[in-house]
Design a protein around this motif. Structure first.
Motif, PDB file in Angstrom:
ATOM      1  N   GLY A  59       0.817  -1.209   0.000  1.00 37.78           N
ATOM      2  CA  GLY A  59       0.000   0.000   0.000  1.00 37.78           C
ATOM      3  C   GLY A  59       0.847   1.254   0.000  1.00 37.78           C
ATOM      4  N   LEU A  60       1.915   1.248   0.772  1.00 39.02           N
ATOM      5  CA  LEU A  60       2.813   2.401   0.801  1.00 39.02           C
ATOM      6  C   LEU A  60       3.501   2.589  -0.548  1.00 39.02           C
ATOM      7  CD1 LEU A  60       4.195   4.667   2.409  1.00 39.02           C
ATOM      8  CD2 LEU A  60       5.955   3.003   3.026  1.00 39.02           C
ATOM      9  N   ALA A  61       3.933   1.499  -1.166  1.00 44.34           N
ATOM     10  CA  ALA A  61       4.585   1.590  -2.474  1.00 44.34           C
ATOM     11  C   ALA A  61       3.625   2.142  -3.524  1.00 44.34           C
ATOM     12  CB  ALA A  61       5.111   0.226  -2.892  1.00 44.34           C
ATOM     13  N   ILE A  62       2.376   1.663  -3.517  1.00 42.65           N
ATOM     14  CA  ILE A  62       1.386   2.165  -4.463  1.00 42.65           C
ATOM     15  C   ILE A  62       1.105   3.642  -4.207  1.00 42.65           C
ATOM     16  CG2 ILE A  62      -1.038   1.975  -5.140  1.00 42.65           C
ATOM     17  CD1 ILE A  62      -0.762  -1.057  -4.645  1.00 42.65           C
ATOM     18  N   PHE A  63       0.998   4.030  -2.953  1.00 44.67           N
ATOM     19  CA  PHE A  63       0.752   5.424  -2.605  1.00 44.67           C
ATOM     20  C   PHE A  63       1.901   6.321  -3.061  1.00 44.67           C
ATOM     21  CE2 PHE A  63       1.309   8.897   0.470  1.00 44.67           C
ATOM     22  CZ  PHE A  63       0.133   9.600   0.226  1.00 44.67           C
ATOM     23  N   VAL A  64       3.133   5.890  -2.834  1.00 49.03           N
ATOM     24  CA  VAL A  64       4.294   6.688  -3.230  1.00 49.03           C
ATOM     25  C   VAL A  64       4.354   6.824  -4.750  1.00 49.03           C
ATOM     26  CG1 VAL A  64       6.830   6.690  -3.279  1.00 49.03           C
ATOM     27  CG2 VAL A  64       5.625   6.253  -1.145  1.00 49.03           C
ATOM     28  N   CYS A  65       4.112   5.729  -5.467  1.00 49.32           N
ATOM     29  CA  CYS A  65       4.126   5.784  -6.943  1.00 49.32           C
ATOM     30  C   CYS A  65       3.027   6.698  -7.467  1.00 49.32           C
ATOM     31  CB  CYS A  65       3.982   4.393  -7.527  1.00 49.32           C
ATOM     32  SG  CYS A  65       5.446   3.369  -7.330  1.00 49.32           S
ATOM     33  N   ALA A  66       1.821   6.590  -6.916  1.00 52.66           N
ATOM     34  CA  ALA A  66       0.714   7.426  -7.368  1.00 52.66           C
ATOM     35  C   ALA A  66       0.991   8.899  -7.081  1.00 52.66           C
ATOM     36  CB  ALA A  66      -0.583   6.987  -6.703  1.00 52.66           C
ATOM     37  N   THR A  67       1.569   9.191  -5.921  1.00 51.91           N
ATOM     38  CA  THR A  67       1.892  10.570  -5.576  1.00 51.91           C
ATOM     39  C   THR A  67       2.977  11.122  -6.491  1.00 51.91           C
ATOM     40  OG1 THR A  67       1.285  10.128  -3.275  1.00 51.91           O
ATOM     41  CG2 THR A  67       2.629  12.082  -3.698  1.00 51.91           C
ATOM     42  N   ALA A  68       3.987  10.312  -6.794  1.00 49.41           N
ATOM     43  CA  ALA A  68       5.053  10.753  -7.688  1.00 49.41           C
ATOM     44  C   ALA A  68       4.518  10.997  -9.099  1.00 49.41           C
ATOM     45  CB  ALA A  68       6.179   9.722  -7.719  1.00 49.41           C
ATOM     46  N   LEU A  69       3.658  10.102  -9.601  1.00 51.81           N
ATOM     47  CA  LEU A  69       3.073  10.295 -10.930  1.00 51.81           C
ATOM     48  C   LEU A  69       2.189  11.536 -10.971  1.00 51.81           C
ATOM     49  CD1 LEU A  69       2.179   6.669 -12.029  1.00 51.81           C
ATOM     50  CD2 LEU A  69       3.808   8.215 -13.096  1.00 51.81           C
ATOM     51  N   PHE A  70       1.419  11.764  -9.920  1.00 51.77           N
ATOM     52  CA  PHE A  70       0.579  12.955  -9.862  1.00 51.77           C
ATOM     53  C   PHE A  70       1.430  14.224  -9.853  1.00 51.77           C
ATOM     54  CE2 PHE A  70      -1.738  16.216  -7.472  1.00 51.77           C
ATOM     55  CZ  PHE A  70      -2.855  16.343  -8.272  1.00 51.77           C
ATOM     56  N   ALA A  71       2.502  14.235  -9.072  1.00 48.01           N
ATOM     57  CA  ALA A  71       3.380  15.408  -9.022  1.00 48.01           C
ATOM     58  C   ALA A  71       4.047  15.642 -10.374  1.00 48.01           C
ATOM     59  CB  ALA A  71       4.426  15.229  -7.928  1.00 48.01           C
ATOM     60  N   TYR A  72       4.528  14.570 -11.026  1.00 49.57           N
ATOM     61  CA  TYR A  72       5.161  14.680 -12.343  1.00 49.57           C
ATOM     62  C   TYR A  72       4.178  15.244 -13.360  1.00 49.57           C
ATOM     63  CZ  TYR A  72       7.589  13.266 -16.618  1.00 49.57           C
ATOM     64  OH  TYR A  72       8.203  13.258 -17.838  1.00 49.57           O
ATOM     65  N   TYR A  73       2.954  14.698 -13.378  1.00 47.49           N
ATOM     66  CA  TYR A  73       1.954  15.161 -14.338  1.00 47.49           C
ATOM     67  C   TYR A  73       1.576  16.613 -14.073  1.00 47.49           C
ATOM     68  CZ  TYR A  73      -2.287  15.356 -17.116  1.00 47.49           C
ATOM     69  OH  TYR A  73      -3.245  15.711 -18.028  1.00 47.49           O
ATOM     70  N   THR A  74       1.454  16.986 -12.801  1.00 48.07           N
ATOM     71  CA  THR A  74       1.095  18.357 -12.452  1.00 48.07           C
ATOM     72  C   THR A  74       2.167  19.337 -12.912  1.00 48.07           C
ATOM     73  OG1 THR A  74      -0.152  17.554 -10.556  1.00 48.07           O
ATOM     74  CG2 THR A  74       0.463  19.872 -10.542  1.00 48.07           C
ATOM     75  N   VAL A  75       3.424  19.002 -12.686  1.00 49.03           N
ATOM     76  CA  VAL A  75       4.513  19.871 -13.146  1.00 49.03           C
ATOM     77  C   VAL A  75       4.527  19.921 -14.666  1.00 49.03           C
ATOM     78  CG1 VAL A  75       7.030  20.112 -13.242  1.00 49.03           C
ATOM     79  CG2 VAL A  75       5.911  19.577 -11.079  1.00 49.03           C
ATOM     80  N   TRP A  76       4.306  18.779 -15.305  1.00 46.20           N
ATOM     81  CA  TRP A  76       4.309  18.692 -16.769  1.00 46.20           C
ATOM     82  C   TRP A  76       3.244  19.604 -17.369  1.00 46.20           C
ATOM     83  CZ3 TRP A  76       2.364  13.706 -19.580  1.00 46.20           C
ATOM     84  CH2 TRP A  76       2.586  13.800 -20.958  1.00 46.20           C
TER      85      TRP A  76
END
Length: 103
Positions: free
Chosen positions: A25-42
């Protein structure tokens, strides 16, 4: 001992989450948060960066910022509709023949 007046049973916990579940669950949460941050910056930051800056090399073309979520959403809708159609076909009532209708 049960408290007086309690008319319903206690909920039964089938299993407690193990450390593997929490780690996943922590790994999925970290990946989802990183993808969201990347997409937001993009989407929100790169339009304001000057053309030719090194930061722009970290991101694909901005056209894909719309195409990728649109394609993923269309695939999700198609999957949901296909599953719904399969359930509806399996739950279809049996057809009544003309011979049985006339009797």
């Amino acid at each position: 001992p049960e408290p007086p007046g309690r008319a319903y049973p206690r909920p039964v916990r089938l299993s407690s989450p193990s450390m593997d579940d929490r780690s996943a669950g922590l790994a999925i949460f970290v990946c989802a948060t990183a993808l969201f941050a990347y997409y937001t910056v993009w989407v929100l930051v790169t339009p304001f960066v000057e053309p030719g800056h090194v930061v722009l090399s970290w991101f694909p073309d901005r056209v894909y910022a719309i195409l990728i979520p649109a394609y993923a959403g269309a695939c999700l809708v198609a999957l949901v509709l296909a599953l719904l159609g399969g359930v509806m076909l399996r739950a279809r009532p049996a057809r009544v023949s003309n011979e049985k209708k006339t009797r």
